[in-house]
Write an enzyme that holds these catalytic residues in place. Structure first.
Site, PDB file in Angstrom:
ATOM      1  N   GLY A  63      16.004  44.947  12.690  1.00 21.73           N
ATOM      2  CA  GLY A  63      15.945  43.634  13.331  1.00 21.73           C
ATOM      3  C   GLY A  63      15.776  43.732  14.835  1.00 21.73           C
ATOM      4  O   GLY A  63      15.677  44.832  15.389  1.00 21.73           O
ATOM      5  N   ASP A 109      18.071  48.147   5.787  1.00 18.71           N
ATOM      6  CA  ASP A 109      17.517  46.827   6.074  1.00 18.71           C
ATOM      7  C   ASP A 109      16.749  46.370   4.839  1.00 18.71           C
ATOM      8  O   ASP A 109      16.129  47.197   4.152  1.00 18.71           O
ATOM      9  CB  ASP A 109      16.583  46.893   7.295  1.00 18.71           C
ATOM     10  CG  ASP A 109      16.511  45.569   8.043  1.00 18.71           C
ATOM     11  OD1 ASP A 109      16.904  45.521   9.218  1.00 18.71           O
ATOM     12  OD2 ASP A 109      16.053  44.555   7.442  1.00 18.71           O
ATOM     13  N   LEU A 114      24.846  44.827  11.628  1.00 22.86           N
ATOM     14  CA  LEU A 114      24.105  43.775  12.341  1.00 22.86           C
ATOM     15  C   LEU A 114      23.186  43.020  11.390  1.00 22.86           C
ATOM     16  O   LEU A 114      22.280  42.317  11.830  1.00 22.86           O
ATOM     17  CB  LEU A 114      23.265  44.388  13.469  1.00 22.86           C
ATOM     18  CG  LEU A 114      23.980  44.729  14.777  1.00 22.86           C
ATOM     19  CD1 LEU A 114      24.868  45.951  14.623  1.00 22.86           C
ATOM     20  CD2 LEU A 114      22.976  44.936  15.901  1.00 22.86           C
ATOM     21  N   THR A 127      24.779  37.797   2.516  1.00 19.48           N
ATOM     22  CA  THR A 127      24.786  38.887   3.496  1.00 19.48           C
ATOM     23  C   THR A 127      26.074  38.850   4.322  1.00 19.48           C
ATOM     24  O   THR A 127      26.676  39.881   4.608  1.00 19.48           O
ATOM     25  CB  THR A 127      23.561  38.768   4.428  1.00 19.48           C
ATOM     26  OG1 THR A 127      22.383  38.730   3.624  1.00 19.48           O
ATOM     27  CG2 THR A 127      23.480  39.924   5.404  1.00 19.48           C
ATOM     28  N   TYR A 172      25.313  29.898   7.797  1.00 24.40           N
ATOM     29  CA  TYR A 172      25.429  30.998   8.759  1.00 24.40           C
ATOM     30  C   TYR A 172      26.835  31.036   9.365  1.00 24.40           C
ATOM     31  O   TYR A 172      27.513  32.060   9.324  1.00 24.40           O
ATOM     32  CB  TYR A 172      24.378  30.836   9.850  1.00 24.40           C
ATOM     33  CG  TYR A 172      24.323  31.967  10.853  1.00 24.40           C
ATOM     34  CD1 TYR A 172      24.027  33.268  10.452  1.00 24.40           C
ATOM     35  CD2 TYR A 172      24.537  31.738  12.206  1.00 24.40           C
ATOM     36  CE1 TYR A 172      23.970  34.305  11.371  1.00 24.40           C
ATOM     37  CE2 TYR A 172      24.467  32.766  13.138  1.00 24.40           C
ATOM     38  CZ  TYR A 172      24.185  34.055  12.723  1.00 24.40           C
ATOM     39  OH  TYR A 172      24.123  35.080  13.627  1.00 24.40           O
ATOM     40  N   THR A 203      20.865  36.005  22.836  1.00 29.97           N
ATOM     41  CA  THR A 203      20.318  37.262  23.342  1.00 29.97           C
ATOM     42  C   THR A 203      18.799  37.164  23.291  1.00 29.97           C
ATOM     43  O   THR A 203      18.250  36.509  22.418  1.00 29.97           O
ATOM     44  CB  THR A 203      20.816  38.428  22.464  1.00 29.97           C
ATOM     45  OG1 THR A 203      22.243  38.418  22.461  1.00 29.97           O
ATOM     46  CG2 THR A 203      20.336  39.773  22.979  1.00 29.97           C
TER      47      THR A 203
END
Lengths: 310, 310
Positions: free
Chosen positions: A10, A31, A74, A93, A146, A176
């Site tokens: 990612g 991933d 992550l 996830t 989320y 970010t």
């Protein structure tokens, strides 16, 4: 030192992988490429092992060959465009993905770092947000796939520390930006940069006086590594408390990209979040960390990356 | 009508199962007996199918034979004593258990009711709590294994409605009491009743002026059924907004049990929660529901049950 980086293909993950490889560590990336991309790892593809697996699949995670000293998790869709497209995957996830990677860390006696998010604060009523702020999240709203998944992941991580003594760390990552953001990511900076480079109108929501706090990805990665190597357990906020208005950001990107684009104003979406701004006092005290890259340098590098990828 | 009741061997679940059987419905109970008990179903054991399975096990849930018109999910450790003893199990039941039973409801085209909890409000800063209150929960505190799991379960349930059109309902259950509470449950009413019936000192925390809102289990079950049969989706609070001080509750139980026990005061635990009191306006409007059993009648029935079980 051998590290596993879940979500290592990612945007943030791939920068972390490069940093770890540069420091001489062995790195295994896991991933499922639902939002990650192989080209993000192009520079280190011969130095890392890449496992194509969904971390919410317990058997797949269990099959990853150790040993590991560190597990960075992550993995998750992270932009609203992605998690609205993949709601159940995002929930899985953030729940089973966290549990399965915690089990892996436990099995190998590895340190574990969970990349949580400022979204655990929801639409905050306190500014800036310290880690002690308990948040303002609607459990049944569209964003909860989320936000609540990340809150759950924090609860699971804390439980593994209490129950099994796993050496866990939790960071809460604020906005970010940097190279490798996807054009279709849907967030302001990639939108503006793409519009500036293609000569399209730069679309600023509302009057553009609303602000954002944006952290350059290299600074963030420094915080992740510092947290993993510290004795801190967290949660610890990582982000840049400096605020930029959207209109200034659009103007700046337009100038830095030497673009002839016009800035136009479009209606603000009804769910446009209130500003989140990190209180990073704790990161300073515990990790000696603070962001150091100026927005100008970060934006220049981002524009350069977007230009090269066109 | 054929219903599945997950957690049907528990305190609330078993009362719901009896109500459904009395109404002439076919009932399948699924319970892993981690906190539920077979004797709770003694009165209906020949009329219901009992499946001994953990709902967080996808294969076990998938193997349950349908068809189903309704799925009630009441499965979870629910008292602090239980979820502190079973933290990972509680997290799994509230996450994967909800997903697996949602998948079952989806497969059978069944309505789905999630029994959520007032704990999603955490240690609230608004009294009483309406459904719009977003809560005050610490994601990494010891109670988060229950609170965050339930918040996550709500998010998963809402996502299944949006993604797959499953006909879901969410209720948030406040403090409930009645026959079949376990002596070792750890909460005030079973403690007081047990102490009164065994002639031990009745231990009131602090000065006892702190209050609790307590709903009799028969009233609650009426609310669960009304919700399932309504067009409401929730979240809807179910509970009794009437407040009783702990000292009055202890005195009352002592009198009703005709006990010679002395009431003594012990220190309040540091994590003794602030009061939660439901705003049940919405349940009244949408379901025409309100609790109707007086505390005296409910306490008498509870004392009688505890006396019979000794």
């Amino acid at each position: 030192m051998r590290a596993l980086v879940a979500g290592g293909a990612g945007f943030v993950g791939s920068h972390l992988v490069e940093r770890l490889v540069d420091a001489g560590h062995e790195v295994v990336v896991v991933d499922d490429f639902s939002t990650g991309r192989r080209e993000n790892l192009a520079a280190v593809s011969h130095q890392v092992t890449i496992v194509d697996a969904d971390i919410s699949d317990a058997a797949a995670v269990d099959a990853i060959e150790g040993p590991f000293d560190q597990v960075y998790n992550l993995a998750s869709p992270a932009s609203p465009v992605d998690y609205h497209r993949l709601p159940i995957h995002t929930l899985m996830t953030g729940s089973m993905g966290v549990k399965n990677t915690l089990d892996l860390a436990h099995a190998h006696g590895a340190r574990y770092l969970l990349a949580s998010t400022s979204e655990v604060y929801g639409d905050p009523q306190v500014h800036p947000q310290p880690e002690t702020y308990l948040g303002h999240v609607n459990p049944v709203g569209p964003r909860s796939v989320y936000d609540e998944a990340k809150r759950f992941g924090e609860a699971m991580t804390a439980a593994y520390r209490r129950e099994f003594g796993v050496d866990t760390k939790i960071v809460r990552i604020f906005n970010t930006f940097g190279p490798r953001m996807r054009v279709e990511d849907g967030r302001a900076i990639p939108n503006f940069v793409h519009q500036a480079l293609t000569g399209r109108e730069i679309t600023v929501a509302g009057d553009g006086h609303q602000t954002r706090s944006i952290c350059y990805v290299d600074d963030l990665v420094g915080g992740l590594v510092a947290m993993m190597e510290s004795t801190a357990t967290g949660p610890v906020n990582l982000g840049n408390p400096e605020e930029i208005s959207m209109i200034d950001l659009a103007t700046w990107i337009c100038d830095l990209a030497e673009s002839g684009s016009q800035i136009v104003h479009v209606p603000r979406p009804v769910d446009d979040p209130q500003i989140r701004r990190p209180d990073i006092t704790l990161a300073g005290e515990l990790l000696g960390w603070a962001p150091s890259t100026t927005a100008e340098i970060g934006l220049k590098a981002t524009i350069e990356d977007f230009r090269n990828r066109r």
